[in-house]
Design a protein around this motif. Structure first.
Motif, PDB file in Angstrom:
ATOM      1  N   THR A   1      -0.098   6.857  -6.998  1.00  9.39           N
ATOM      2  CA  THR A   1      -1.461   7.216  -7.137  1.00  9.39           C
ATOM      3  C   THR A   1      -1.439   8.654  -7.210  1.00  9.39           C
TER       4      THR A   1
ATOM      5  N   LEU B   1      -3.167  10.625  -4.857  1.00  6.65           N
ATOM      6  CA  LEU B   1      -2.792  11.346  -3.621  1.00  6.65           C
ATOM      7  C   LEU B   1      -1.512  12.021  -3.720  1.00  6.65           C
TER       8      LEU B   1
ATOM      9  N   TYR C   1       0.613  10.482   6.130  1.00 11.39           N
ATOM     10  CA  TYR C   1      -0.064   9.284   5.694  1.00 11.39           C
ATOM     11  C   TYR C   1       0.925   8.023   5.868  1.00 11.39           C
ATOM     12  N   ASN C   2       1.932   7.990   5.412  1.00 12.21           N
ATOM     13  CA  ASN C   2       2.797   6.981   5.481  1.00 12.21           C
ATOM     14  C   ASN C   2       2.902   6.539   7.168  1.00 12.21           C
TER      15      ASN C   2
ATOM     16  N   LEU D   1       1.910  13.208   2.108  1.00  9.94           N
ATOM     17  CA  LEU D   1       2.226  11.518   2.235  1.00  9.94           C
ATOM     18  C   LEU D   1       3.137  11.388   3.401  1.00  9.94           C
TER      19      LEU D   1
ATOM     20  N   SER E   1       0.889   3.686  -3.348  1.00 14.13           N
ATOM     21  CA  SER E   1       0.417   4.915  -2.762  1.00 14.13           C
ATOM     22  C   SER E   1       1.275   6.096  -3.536  1.00 14.13           C
ATOM     23  N   ARG E   2       2.340   6.017  -3.563  1.00 17.65           N
ATOM     24  CA  ARG E   2       3.289   6.758  -4.022  1.00 17.65           C
ATOM     25  C   ARG E   2       3.126   6.991  -5.516  1.00 17.65           C
TER      26      ARG E   2
ATOM     27  N   ILE F   1      -6.457   1.314  -9.350  1.00 20.40           N
ATOM     28  CA  ILE F   1      -5.506   2.455  -9.179  1.00 20.40           C
ATOM     29  C   ILE F   1      -5.054   2.889 -10.650  1.00 20.40           C
TER      30      ILE F   1
ATOM     31  N   THR G   1       0.838  -1.111  -0.075  1.00 25.81           N
ATOM     32  CA  THR G   1       0.046  -0.102  -0.024  1.00 25.81           C
ATOM     33  C   THR G   1       0.904   1.294  -0.065  1.00 25.81           C
TER      34      THR G   1
ATOM     35  N   PRO H   1      -5.605   3.285  -2.817  1.00 25.34           N
ATOM     36  CA  PRO H   1      -4.718   2.679  -1.942  1.00 25.34           C
ATOM     37  C   PRO H   1      -5.143   2.224  -0.752  1.00 25.34           C
ATOM     38  N   VAL H   2      -6.066   2.967   0.094  1.00 24.31           N
ATOM     39  CA  VAL H   2      -6.513   3.126   1.445  1.00 24.31           C
ATOM     40  C   VAL H   2      -7.577   2.040   1.238  1.00 24.31           C
TER      41      VAL H   2
END
Lengths: 685, 102, 480, 534
Positions: C93, C96, C104-105, C101, C90-91, C347, C86, C235-236
């Motif tokens: 996406t 996002l 987020y991480n 971030l 996510s990076r 995604i 994830t 991703p979430v």
């Protein structure tokens, strides 16, 4: 492999070889390819004759009886075999002779046809199938070839398939026959299940030793069922409808079908199974034959198409044969089959000769609208076509039962049989002799009506008349041969030349059949003997009467036919005959149309209702549910129908998704209600 | 009145009130308060059971404190989200967030 | 085991905490800010290494509040894999890109830590703590796109429903405590043997089930699922649909098997919660599937389908046997691969085509044939067609039900639901392959996305052909 | 070679598909997914070579098979030990004909698809994948393996219909998929139930025969054996398809491209009856006794219902599709005869059923190929144009007529195929149909007599359509039509030869299958006695 077996196999397979040759090689060779077929059939004929020669030496003895396993799964075995006794030997000759002559005749008749070689191929296939039926020693094998006759007749009747009528006629023949075949198949199954064999001799033997005990109802049923095949193939009432339509085929084909092959197959099969037909079954057979004989004869009176007259005449004569077998006149039935083959082939080929000539004449005067087969356009042909005329007269005399001709011998025996049957059983069986003699007088009448309308009097169309001429040798030779074979002495020499006595090589070779199913053949024989003389008297009288009437009506024109017709027609009788008792129309109304309507309904049900709307039932249920819940209106009904299952699931899905209202508190409410309902539910139970 | 039953009755009332509040209030903050009531009901139960259940350890009391801590954290997060709601919708009425449904 | 000696077996979690701190700290240093995802991933990798060292350990830590047992161990791997990918995906996406971030991480890592706690909790306090540790960052993650109304709505619904459910659960806990006088699961089990008030116990079980049911999105506590899944960043969503659900099942199984079950494997005094689970299972999968049929938004469809998957897994739990636990663990493993793979594909579609509805996916297969083919495998697996991981998972679930010889009707409901699910999963396949795209310009995905999809598709296929290693691993991991 | 021949047989096509996928990268110039001419040729030839190889192997298998030698070419490996799943392959007289049929029809299918234009790579690789799955079904002797292959078929089929099909292709594809999946999930449950009821638990179909007899239980008052039987039966019935589970068939057949119709009708339908004979019969023989009458009844319903529907069709392909429904009815009728008390009857029935499976495979393949050929020429296949045809001038009118003159070779083969379809002696269909009737008649007289109506009904629609299309006045609309070319002949002639050869000399087939089938009969009858319901 003994020579006998080799010969038998050659008889069987040479015509097939001819078929294969013509299909794969024929059209590359062109017209000359017919020599191959002629040679093949010639050899077949000579081999068949060699078998025939044997029957003079050892009558009543099987020339060949071989068996081989076709396929087997252990307990279930199907055998193939050949059984040649005198009956088969005679039949082989009849088939290959007629076929051979038709081949010769066709070289001229079919000249210039674009599918000339294929035509000969089909003839070969047809002959092959028929020989197979004759040679078969088991019912199943017979059924195999029986079914093979179907496509060969389909191909030949529909040979000129560009004509819609020809195409339909071929199909009609095939399908009508199949109706009978179902019965035959069930009958075979019944016999097999009871006796464990398909072999005809073995079945007869087991029946003799009482394999069917008790009242024999089962055997009667089995017999009638198998006989149903003959009803189809031999064009007996009520399945006779295909035969007149089959006239759409080329005329030589008609000769082949109506004289020696297809239609004869049914009678031949009945002859074969005669040994185990119970009296009750035979009674059924006799009635069917009687009805057919009389009805077809009546129809024949009013037909104007030369071939149709002959067609109904065939049906009528077949009725005779079947009736003969039914009343136990076994020998007479088979005799008539043989003699009929000759004179009927002769009649058809002669009519073909007329049609051929007419056709050419019409072609010359560039007339394409006139029907070359309509007798009303003929007249006075005897001078133009003498050979055709004479041979046709000979054959007509024969069919009418005039002494010195073969028809007299066999028909007389049949009539004696019906009379004997009446003498034995009395009561309603009077119908059989009435039918027999009635048909006899009518036969004589319509045959000579045909002769007079065609060959005598003034020509109806002088323009055509001028261009008519006798047909070539290839067509007249078979006519001559066949008319000679319609003379009585052919069958009686060397025993007797007495025209009133049928005793000869034929009656020696073909003994009175045996019956193991309860019919006492000795009693029948005795009765036949007694009935012989009166029958002869009456039959002579009626034949003479018939011819006389024809003379008065159509040659001397003493009676005004038109007026008479009109008078008769006041009761609708003429129309009844002219429209063949409306049987085709009746079938159309009560069978075909409802049937096809029904299939369409079935298909509609299957797809549009069952498949597409099955879940309309689900839909109905969900509709009710939604009524109760007040959620839904009727709109969804109007929506396009997806599938049943899909529809319902989607519908429920749609309803359920309403629960996902988007408002968080409803969600919580849902959770609480859920938990409470679970709680209550579980407390309740 | 100092018996288990009375505490349980109070906690049940608290729970019901909380439930009612959660289900009926439109205002996000009020809904949060309802949730707090439910948590408090649980907390009260723990403490009461611990006291009247004759238990040697104080784990019920400890749990009560845990609940208070976590409820505070939860309230912090929830309030942040409600503020964000206000930023987006100009209201703290949670009915306004019904874009996604069906 | 005492608190101090417990630390030796708690190193993975501790490392995770350190990583979280490091990520937060690094985020404050401008020059290092862009490296924080590397730290996060490295932290997960090292956690994994430490976790590997704990393989086979079965200890009760911190005075019986936490268990370092094979069961928890197995689940932790699922969380780590899900978390790792994830963060990685996510990076890449697009939606996002503007989000914070680093935060987020860190939040994701906190969730992972909470999941660890959930899986290994053996005490009411730790269970509660674990669930809340998972939930609180999840609320924020769902709403991390602060200016996106949908994201905001998602987080709002999530927090309210989540807090409410945990409130119910904690209330249920309090009753359990009251009935048995114990906080530890084993203590409660012993205490329940003598309970005289089945009604109170029953109410408590129901309330507890509400809390767990919310985590695994079981009907009727599933309502938050679709909205949150749809609104959250993809991703979430992918992560939420797999990891917390797995943890929810872990805690559910641990709880129900070691609390509401007597030593001789029968339900505790007079409460037939097996039939209850069977019913809920049937309702859950039917509900999820039927509504999924109606969805046009792919994410929302997958959300409803995840409800259905929870229903399938519950099916096995209606039979009380170790095989049921095994079956659920197998299914969760397979589900991890196929479901996250599917979300990665979502995604990809969002990134490249801004595709949200099934309609938007039309012709995608022709534009990106390779990824399209992988999607077919994933959808096949989600439907449960052999040879795919999803099929093997379902096979074990159904095997449990059939072997139980009790709830045949449930098995039939289950298979019918699989048939229904085919319809909507293959709507995606249909859109991708059976329609011609407007333009055939090939669409290329970034390497990371492609690789992630591939890495998740390969197990989704291979585990359907040969899964003995997984079985062996799980068989060693069933002990609580 | 002989020890792994079945694996080879199964996976050769899959290897071909793989090779295509790999080769595509190297050959296509731009790496694009769309096909250039060069890649298309490559894929076609790979498909031909690999299916040809498979066909060759299957014939080798046939030649070296020892009739009566039990299960041969066995391969037995453990697969998933913890679940007792085995990789167990083997061939006996029941599966051998179907294996050859599969290989043959796959090869012919590939050849007949030569003119496919739309993404050649996808088409042929899916066709080969389908081939692998079908072959796997017939070779598997482990129920689980069987199930995996069974389901594996669905996916390529879905795409083949869905991408390369007719106008309603998507609807047809998903319908086919859902319908068959519905059947197979029930089968899955039954499979698991069998597994858990046998001691020791096993999926091995041979081992299950012995241990299966011991299954005794009830559920909600119903015999568990009956439940298992019914679940399996529905699963297989959908594939056969047995009325009323048949409605996916006409649609799927009509929409599918020619080669797929050929395989669908030729091979896939057989899997239903194969499954019944392979699994239901030996495993639950007592239930066979209980359900025999129903199976015979369903068979007769199939015969009549399929034929009636076929008569009403105006779309040639749909007619052929319904004729399949009818013809599969014979198989069921024959199969029901296993309970016959007469040895000849039961043997005729069962052996006839298996032969009918093969024969219908070849005949219906011919029919579909021929329909495909005319469709390729004139782009429709109506006998009559529908009432709502796009061209109102033609609506409701006869679509063809007199083609026999224009296309003599083609019409000759159609005639052969039609006559074979209506059960003409000397062509293969007759033997097997007659055997099925003989078998059925030996125990279910009335039903069989009703069933013999099929003899007539089948003839009606074949002859009528033949007349409407090939006979009658020549229609001018289709001038300049070309007769069959060499490639088309290559697809038809082998089938025609088989149809004639088996019609004249059925021992070719019967000797191979009968030892196996006879022992199956014995097994069913003995086991039923043992289980105690007879």
């Amino acid at each position: 492999m003994t020579p006998t077996l080799l010969f038998a196999l050659a008889i069987l397979f040479l015509p097939l070889l001819s078929f294969v040759f013509q299909i794969f090689v024929g059209n590359r060779i062109g017209r000359a390819a017919h020599w191959f077929s002629l040679a093949a059939l010639g050899i077949t004929l000579s081999l068949a004759l060699s078998f025939l020669a044997n029957i003079f030496i050892t009558p009543g003895y099987a020339l060949l009886d071989v068996n081989t396993v076709w396929f087997s799964s252990g307990s279930f075995t199907v055998e193939l075999g050949i059984y040649i006794d005198n009956i088969a030997a005679v039949m082989l000759v009849v088939v290959s002779l007629i076929s051979f002559l038709v081949h010769i005749y066709s070289t001229e008749y079919m000249r210039g046809d674009p599918r000339y070689t294929r035509y000969f191929g089909y003839l070969g296939l047809f002959t092959f199938s028929m020989n197979g039926i004759v040679l078969a020693n088991s019912l199943l094998m017979m059924y195999v070839f029986w079914e093979l006759v179907g496509p060969s007749s389909y191909l030949l009747i529909g040979f000129w398939f560009e004509k819609q009528t020809a195409a339909s006629a071929g199909m009609k023949a095939f399908l009508t026959n199949r109706v009978g075949d179902i019965g035959m198949f069930i009958g075979i199954l019944l016999l097999f299940m009871q006796l464990g064999t398909f072999n005809i001799q073995a079945i007869a033997e087991q029946v003799e030793f009482g394999a069917f005990d008790g009242t024999g109802i089962l055997l009667t049923v089995a017999g009638i069922m198998v006989f149903m095949g003959a009803i189809g193939k031999s064009a007996q009432f009520p399945l006779h409808i295909w035969l007149p339509d089959a006239m759409e085929g080329p005329t030589p084909v008609s000769a082949l079908i109506h004289a020696a092959t297809m239609v004869a197959a049914g009678v031949y099969m009945t002859v074969r199974i005669f040994a185990f037909l119970t009296p009750a079954a035979l009674e059924f057979v006799a009635v069917i034959g009687g009805i057919t004989a009389l009805m077809a004869a009546i129809i024949a009176i009013t037909q104007v198409d030369i071939k149709r007259v002959l067609a109904y005449s065939t049906v009528s004569q077949l009725g005779y044969m079947v009736m003969a077998l039914g009343v136990g006149a076994f020998q007479a039935g088979f005799f008539h089959l043989t003699t009929h083959a000759m004179f009927k082939a002769c009649l058809f080929l002669a009519s073909g000769s007329v049609i051929h000539s007419m056709h050419h004449a019409l072609h010359k005067i560039d007339d394409h609208s006139t029907d070359p087969q309509d007798m009303r356009n003929m007249g006075g042909l005897r001078k133009k076509m003498p050979i055709t005329y004479i041979s046709m007269v000979v054959a007509s005399l024969s069919i009418s039962g005039i002494p010195f001709f073969t028809g007299f011998l066999s028909k007389d025996a049949i009539l004696a049989g019906t009379l004997a049957y009446y003498n034995l059983h009395h009561g309603w069986t009077i119908f059989l002799p009435i039918s027999g003699f009635g048909a006899a007088i009518i036969t004589a009448f319509y045959m000579f009506r045909l002769i007079f309308m065609t060959f005598h009097g003034e020509s109806a169309r002088q323009d055509i008349h001028e261009h008519l001429h006798e047909t070539p040798g290839a067509m007249t030779t078979p006519l001559i041969i066949l008319s000679v074979l319609s003379l009585a002495f052919v069958f009686t020499i060397p025993s007797t030349v007495n025209p009133f006595n049928s005793r000869g090589w034929f009656t020696t070779a073909i003994q009175t059949g045996e019956n193991f199913a309860g019919l006492d053949m000795e009693v029948v024989g005795e009765a036949l003997h007694h009935a012989h003389e009166p029958a002869m008297m009456i039959s002579l009288t009626v034949a003479a009467l018939g011819i006389l009437a024809a003379l008065l009506f159509y040659l001397f024109r003493v009676v005004n036919v038109e007026k008479l017709t009109k008078r008769i027609n006041k009761l609708g009788l003429y129309n009844l005959s002219f429209h063949k008792f409306y049987i085709d129309e009746i079938y159309d109304a009560i069978l075909y149309r409802p049937f096809f309507w029904y299939t369409r309904v079935v298909a509609k049900f299957d797809w549009e209702l069952y498949d597409q709307k099955f879940i309309d039932w689900w839909g109905w249920v969900t509709l009710k549910l939604s009524d109760w819940s007040g959620y839904s209106d009727y709109n969804w009904l109007d929506q396009k129908v997806v599938d049943g299952f899909g529809k319902a699931t989607r519908y429920f899905g749609k309803e359920l998704r309403l629960s996902q209202s988007g408002v968080i508190q409803n969600y919580i409410l849902g959770g609480v209600i859920g938990i409470l309902s679970i709680f209550i539910l579980f407390q309740a139970f | 009145m100092d018996n288990l039953q009375s505490y349980l009755i109070i906690s049940t009332i608290l729970f019901s009130l909380g439930l009612f509040g959660v289900m009926t209030r439109r205002n996000g903050v009020a809904v949060l308060m309802g949730i707090e009531l439910i948590l408090n009901a649980a907390s009260l139960n723990f403490v009461a059971f611990n006291r009247f259940g004759g238990m040697r350890e104080l784990d019920g009391q400890v749990f009560g404190i845990f609940i208070i801590v976590l409820a505070a954290a939860e309230a912090a997060v929830a309030l942040a989200i409600i503020i964000n709601l206000f930023k987006n919708h100009e209201t703290v009425n949670i009915d306004s967030a019904d874009q996604m449904k069906g | 085991m005492s608190n101090f000696s417990s630390i030796a077996f708690y190193l993975p979690e501790l490392l995770l905490v350190l990583t979280i701190l490091a990520v937060i700290v690094v985020d404050l240093i401008p020059g290092l800010k862009r490296f924080n995802w590397i730290i996060a991933l490295a932290g997960i990798i090292f956690t994994g290494i430490l976790l590997y060292g704990d393989y086979g350990v079965s200890e009760s830590l911190y005075m019986g509040t936490i268990a370092a047992d094979p069961f928890a161990h197995y689940f932790k791997w699922i969380f780590l894999i899900a978390g790792f990918f994830t963060i990685l995906v996510s990076r890449h996406t697009h939606s996002l890109r503007d989000a914070d971030l680093p935060e987020y991480n860190a939040l994701l890592l906190i969730v992972v830590f909470g999941l660890f706690l959930m899986a290994s909790a053996t005490n009411l306090v730790t269970v509660y703590l674990g669930i809340e540790t998972v939930s609180l960052p999840s609320y924020i993650l769902a709403g991390i796109l602060k200016n996106d109304r949908k994201s905001n709505e998602a987080s709002l619904k999530y927090v309210i429903f989540g807090a409410f459910s945990s409130g119910l659960m904690i209330y249920g806990f309090s009753w359990l405590y009251g009935l048995t006088g114990s906080m530890s699961l084993s203590g409660i089990q012993q205490g329940l043997a003598g309970v005289q008030e089945p009604l109170a116990l029953y109410m408590a079980i129901l309330l507890v089930l509400a809390g767990f049911g919310y985590k695994i999105s079981m009907v009727p506590f599933h309502f938050w699922t679709p909205d949150v899944y749809e609104g959250s960043p993809t991703p979430v969503t992918g992560f939420l649909s797999v990891a917390p659900k797995a943890a929810g099942f872990a805690v559910l199984m641990r709880f129900f098997y070691s609390v509401f079950t007597t030593g001789s494997m029968t339900p505790v005094a007079g409460v037939d919660w097996l039939t209850l689970i069977a019913l809920l299972s049937a309702v859950t999968m039917t509900f999820g599937n039927l509504i999924a049929l109606q969805q046009d938004n792919v994410k929302r469809m997958l959300a409803f389908s995840s409800i259905a998957h929870a229903g399938y897994m519950l099916m096995a739990l209606s039979i009380l046997s170790p095989d049921a636990i095994r079956a659920v663990m197998i299914y969760l493993t397979m589900y991890l691969f196929m479901n996250m793979g599917a979300f990665f594909m979502v995604i990809f579609a969002e990134n490249q085509l801004d595709a949200h509805t099934v309609e938007d996916w039309k012709g995608l297969g022709r534009k990106a044939p390779f990824l399209g083919a992988l999607t077919v495998i994933l959808m096949m697996s989600l439907t449960g067609l052999p040879p795919s991981a999803g099929f093997v998972g379902k096979l074990y679930l159904f095997a449990v039900v059939i072997a139980g010889k009790k709830f045949y009707w449930l098995a039939i409901v289950g298979v019918l639901n699989s048939v229904v699910s085919l319809f909507y999963y293959f709507r995606i396949v249909k859109a991708m392959w059976l329609f011609n795209p407007a333009d055939t310009k090939p669409v290329k995905a970034g390497g990371v996305i492609t690789l992630s999809i591939l890495l998740f598709t390969i197990p989704a296929l291979l585990l359907g052909i040969y899964w003995t290693p997984i079985i062996n691993l799980i068989d060693k991991s069933i002990g609580f | 070679m002989s020890s792994h021949i079945l694996s080879l047989l199964i996976f050769i096509p899959a290897a071909g598909a793989l090779l295509m996928l790999i080769g595509h990268r190297f050959i296509s110039s731009n790496g694009n997914s769309e096909d250039s001419g060069k890649t298309a040729v490559f894929h076609k030839w790979i498909a031909v070579i690999f299916t040809g190889l498979q066909l060759f192997l299957s014939i080798w298998l046939w030649v070296n098979y020892v009739p009566g030698g039990g299960i041969q070419y066995q391969e037995h490996h453990a697969w998933i030990q913890s679940f007792n799943i085995e990789y167990f392959l083997g061939v006996d007289g029941l599966s051998l004909p179907l294996i050859v049929l599969t290989a043959l029809l796959s090869f012919i299918g590939v050849v007949s698809s030569w003119n496919i234009k739309k993404s050649v790579l996808g088409y042929f690789s899916l066709l080969l994948l389908l081939d692998t799955a079908m072959m796997g079904v017939f070779c598997s002797l482990d129920f689980f393996l069987f199930y995996v292959f069974w389901e594996l078929m669905l996916l390529p089929m879905y795409f083949l219909i869905g991408i390369w099909g007719g106008p309603q292709r998507m609807y047809a594809a998903i319908k086919f998929f859902l319908y068959t999946l519905l059947g197979s999930v029930l089968m899955l449950l039954a499979m698991l139930a069998l597994y858990f009821y046998t001691e020791p638990h096993t999926f091995n179909l041979i081992a299950m025969i012995q241990s299966g007899a011991a299954i005794r239980d009830t559920f909600w008052g119903m015999d568990i054996r009956m439940l298992i039987f019914v679940a399996l039966f529905i699963g297989f019935a959908i594939k056969v398809p047995i009325v009323p589970f048949h409605t996916w068939l006409p649609l799927a057949h009509v929409e599918a491209p020619t080669a797929v119709s050929v395989i669908l009708a030729g091979v896939l339908l057989k899997m239903g009856t194969y499954g019944l004979l392979r699994i239901n019969y030996p495993l639950l023989p007592d239930q066979v006794y209980i359900f025999a009458w129903s199976i015979a009844l369903l068979g007769v319903i199939n015969i009549i219902w399929g034929a009636l529907n076929a008569i009403a069709q105006i779309d040639l392909k749909k007619m052929v599709a319904y004729s399949s429904v009818s013809h599969m009815g014979y198989v069921l009728l024959g199969m029901a005869a296993v309970v016959s008390t007469s040895a000849a009857g039961s043997q005729a029935g069962i052996n006839g059923a298996v032969m009918q499976m093969f024969n219908h495979g070849t005949i219906t393949a011919m029919l579909f190929l021929l329909v495909g050929i005319i469709y390729e020429k004139v782009h429709h296949r109506y006998i009559f144009f529908p009432k709502d045809y796009k061209d109102p001038a033609l609506a409701g009118k006869l679509a063809f007529g007199g083609l026999a003159g224009q296309l003599p070779v083609y019409s000759g083969f159609v005639a052969l195929a039609f006559f074979a379809g209506l059960g003409l002696p000397a062509l293969s269909g007759f033997i097997s149909e007659a055997m099925c009737f003989i078998g059925g008649f030996s125990i279910f007289r009335t039903l069989t007599i009703i069933g013999t109506l099929g003899i007539l009904l089948n003839a009606i629609y074949f002859l009528r359509s033949y007349m409407h299309i090939f006979l009658g006045p020549v229609s001018n609309a289709y001038e300049g039509l070309k007769d069959m070319n060499g490639r088309e002949l290559l697809t038809i002639v082998p089938l025609a030869i088989i149809v004639i050869a088996l019609g004249v000399y059925p021992r070719l087939m019967l000797d191979v299958i009968s030892p196996t089938m006879n022992s199956l009969i014995k097994l069913v009858q003995d086991m039923a006695l043992m289980v105690g319901i007879n």
